[in-house]
Motif scaffolding. Structure first.
Motif, PDB file in Angstrom:
ATOM      1  N   UNK A 144     -16.459 -41.933 -26.088  1.00 51.10           N
ATOM      2  CA  UNK A 144     -15.912 -40.605 -25.770  1.00 51.10           C
ATOM      3  C   UNK A 144     -14.433 -40.529 -26.135  1.00 51.10           C
ATOM      4  N   UNK A 145     -13.702 -41.615 -25.835  1.00 51.90           N
ATOM      5  CA  UNK A 145     -12.275 -41.625 -26.127  1.00 51.90           C
ATOM      6  C   UNK A 145     -12.057 -41.516 -27.631  1.00 51.90           C
ATOM      7  N   UNK A 150     -12.739 -38.072 -28.737  1.00 58.28           N
ATOM      8  CA  UNK A 150     -11.693 -37.131 -28.340  1.00 58.28           C
ATOM      9  C   UNK A 150     -10.507 -37.216 -29.288  1.00 58.28           C
ATOM     10  N   UNK A 151     -10.315 -38.400 -29.890  1.00 56.54           N
ATOM     11  CA  UNK A 151      -9.210 -38.522 -30.842  1.00 56.54           C
ATOM     12  C   UNK A 151      -9.587 -37.983 -32.215  1.00 56.54           C
ATOM     13  N   UNK A 152     -10.806 -38.273 -32.657  1.00 61.98           N
ATOM     14  CA  UNK A 152     -11.204 -37.903 -34.019  1.00 61.98           C
ATOM     15  C   UNK A 152     -11.761 -36.495 -34.113  1.00 61.98           C
ATOM     16  N   UNK A 153     -12.079 -35.907 -32.965  1.00 60.41           N
ATOM     17  CA  UNK A 153     -12.701 -34.594 -32.987  1.00 60.41           C
ATOM     18  C   UNK A 153     -14.211 -34.713 -33.018  1.00 60.41           C
ATOM     19  N   UNK A 187      -3.952 -43.810 -27.336  1.00 56.14           N
ATOM     20  CA  UNK A 187      -4.946 -42.760 -27.519  1.00 56.14           C
ATOM     21  C   UNK A 187      -4.300 -41.392 -27.684  1.00 56.14           C
ATOM     22  N   UNK A 242      -5.024 -36.173 -33.523  1.00 52.88           N
ATOM     23  CA  UNK A 242      -4.578 -35.501 -34.746  1.00 52.88           C
ATOM     24  C   UNK A 242      -3.723 -34.288 -34.379  1.00 52.88           C
ATOM     25  N   UNK A 285     -12.683 -33.197 -22.958  1.00 50.55           N
ATOM     26  CA  UNK A 285     -12.703 -33.449 -24.405  1.00 50.55           C
ATOM     27  C   UNK A 285     -12.945 -32.150 -25.164  1.00 50.55           C
TER      28      UNK A 285
END
Lengths: 301, 309
Positions: A153-154, A157-160, B26, B31, B269
């Motif tokens: 999930x983390x 959440x960073x990569x979309x 993180x 982005x 998220x």
């Protein structure tokens, strides 16, 4: 190892030429043990069929995955639509067949990422030992400190959201298991005489790792690849189910389930068939993997 | 044993450090610029001056090392910033949802231990009978059926068809049973397999044969020797599975539209509420690390032979 000892071993296990052909012998023994395990063979066949169906989707599927039949919306399973249709009149059989292409691809690529990176790190850690080993393994401990779903999930959440981020997320979150197993096997293999001999005759490090150590960790890694793939298919579908992976209108199993939730009361088939597809593939892989493990290491049974 | 405890505690420190670095990183790997993401939230948009003020308020204009120090100092005080969506403090948002998740995980785990343990024990004691096969089929199902699907099928069967429980919502045990079943099935499957193999292992042991030979009744052998063996994998798996349970809660809470950290995480998220995501991930890792630490320490107490490698 002295020549006499080799001779002695050969006498114990059979005629002298058997000693030379030890590796093919082992492979044949493994194949025999595996083939005797009926559920493992069935699992392998089912998974191969699921895979082939996904690959041949354009030929096998009755319609395109997003072709709509406005005369049959939310139609129950029947002659013209064996799995029924969804709220947009799309044929669920076709969508399940096409969905496999994405769900299975997520599983395969995620495992390739995990196994590739994990084995490489494990080889390096186990072979070089010392601070390199400590650094890599401490880092793996840190990654293992995150429940793998949370780690995935983390990463998402960073990569979309999307299919590629999900592949990376699922792959990255299972690197540590491969690293641990690979490192453990390298540590054992490193102590063997033939690795020492390879050193003596001046083999390069890359050659020793690739030719002499890698084949030894093959068996445990293969087992991990099958269980890892089963888990990756489930996690990948779960992320799509949560709306973080494949996005509608793409046909993907997790995505289809999430779409079917709303119609659970009137059209349960939208939810039933994609779930059955996940279960069948994962169960087949698990059966195959169990058979593989038992055949590769009969002592574990 | 004292030395073991000290070393095990010592080994936890670098892990916690790494966890904090990873969670901190993180936020910076996101982005795009955090501030422009926040700017998207406001209707009128932000002037560059306002953006700079927010950047300064969040400390984002300072060197990374300083920011990391502030992050750790804040985390130790229980301050993980605010959700820039609801402006609620991250810690209170997470703590508010924690009890619901713990309740679900506890119920799921109880189901898993009772059913998984019983099936594993029966499978081993009645090896190669239909009971063994049935238990192993059950276990294979648990390993192969995704939670979100079993959850939906449970809802369909018990809420839609049989109408025993409300489809969503509801209170008390009725609202907890189905989610706990969906969440616990996977753990039950693992426990059944582990218990089966460790009981089979014990049954082969010398002391069990001796116990039989000296005329102890099968029941007494089971109670005195075999059950003990069954307990060990259960304790191990509870630690290993705490993480899976937390991950599973994400899915199960969404399926059953329950409150909890899992659902909070998914929403955070989807809304790109990064401080909240960060807080949840940090908390989950912390719970997981501390739980496994306490389990390892309890081994040392349960079995004095164990010492640090």
């Amino acid at each position: 190892m002295t020549p006499q000892m080799v001779q002695g071993d050969a006498v114990l296990i059979g005629p002298p030429h058997a000693a030379r052909g030890l590796a093919p012998n082992r492979a044949r023994l493994f194949a025999l043990r595996f083939m005797r395990n009926r559920s493992a063979v069935v699992g392998g066949i089912i998974f191969a069929m699921v895979g082939l169906t996904a690959i041949l989707a354009p030929t096998l599927a009755p319609t395109a995955p997003d072709a709509q039949d406005f005369s049959a919306m939310l139609a129950p399973p029947g002659a013209s639509h064996p799995f029924g249709t969804d709220e947009q009149g799309r044929d669920l059989l076709s969508r399940v067949i096409y969905g496999g292409r994405i769900s299975l691809r997520i599983g395969v690529i995620a495992v390739c990422i995990a196994a590739g990176a994990g084995v490489l790190l494990g080889l390096i850690a186990g072979y070089y030992a010392g601070w390199v080993d400590s650094l890599i393994m401490r880092w793996m401990d840190v990654m293992l400190a995150f429940p793998s779903m949370l780690l995935a999930l983390a990463v998402v959440s960073m990569l979309g959201s999307g299919i590629t981020p999900v592949m990376i997320a699922v792959g990255v979150s299972s690197i540590p298991q491969f690293t641990r197993v690979a490192r453990g096997s390298v540590l054992t293999a490193k102590e063997t005489d033939y690795v020492a001999a390879a050193h003596v005759v001046g083999c390069s490090t890359a050659r020793i790792l690739g030719r002499h150590i890698l084949p030894n960790i093959f068996a445990p890694i293969m087992v991990l690849i099958t269980t890892g793939m089963a888990a990756a298919i489930i996690t990948g579908a779960a992320l799509s189910f949560l709306g973080l992976g494949a996005q509608p209108p793409t046909a993907e199993w997790g995505n289809m389930l999430s779409n079917g939730r709303v119609y659970l009361e009137n059209a349960p088939w939208i939810t039933v068939f994609p779930g059955l597809a996940i279960m069948t593939s994962v169960m087949a892989i698990n059966l195959f993997g169990d058979g593989l493990r038992d055949a590769l290491d009969p002592q574990l049974k | 044993m004292g030395a073991y405890i000290v070393r095990r505690l010592g080994a936890t420190v670098p892990v916690l450090f790494g966890v904090s670095v990873l969670v901190f990183a993180m936020l910076h790997a996101v982005p795009g610029d955090l501030v422009s993401l926040i700017a998207l939230r406001s209707f009128a948009g932000l002037t560059p001056a306002q953006e700079n003020r927010i950047r300064h308020q969040l400390g984002l204009d300072r060197p990374l090392v300083v920011q990391y120090g502030q992050f750790v100092a804040g985390a130790l005080r229980g301050d993980l910033g605010r959700s820039y969506y609801t402006n609620q403090r991250v810690t209170s948002a997470v703590l508010e949802q924690l009890p619901a998740t713990l309740e679900l995980a506890g119920a799921g785990l109880t189901f898993a231990v009772v059913i998984g343990g019983a099936l594993g024990l029966v499978a081993a004691l009645r090896r190669d009978t239909w009971m063994d096969s049935a238990a192993m089929v059950f276990s294979l199902g648990g390993l192969s059926i995704p939670m979100f699907w079993s959850g939906l099928m449970l809802i369909y069967l018990f809420a839609v068809r049989l109408r025993w429980v409300p489809v969503v919502g509801g209170t008390g045990w009725a609202a907890l049973v189905l989610p706990a079943l969906a969440l616990g099935y996977d753990a039950a499957a693992f426990i059944a397999r582990m218990v089966r193999s460790s009981v089979l292992e014990v049954l082969r042991q010398e002391y069990v044969r001796i116990a039989y030979a000296k005329g102890l009744s099968p029941r007494a052998v089971t109670m005195r020797h075999v059950l003990k063996a069954a307990m060990i994998p259960i304790v191990t798996l509870v630690g290993l599975h705490a993480g899976r349970l937390l991950g599973g809660a994400v899915v199960v809470e969404t399926v059953f539209a329950r409150q909890g950290i899992g659902r909070l995480a998914v929403e955070a998220i989807l809304y790109k509420d990064y401080f909240l995501v960060q807080g949840i991930v940090l908390l989950a890792a912390l719970i997981y690390v501390l739980l496994n630490l306490s389990i390892d320490l309890s081994y040392a107490w349960l079995d004095p032979r164990i010492h640090y490698q």
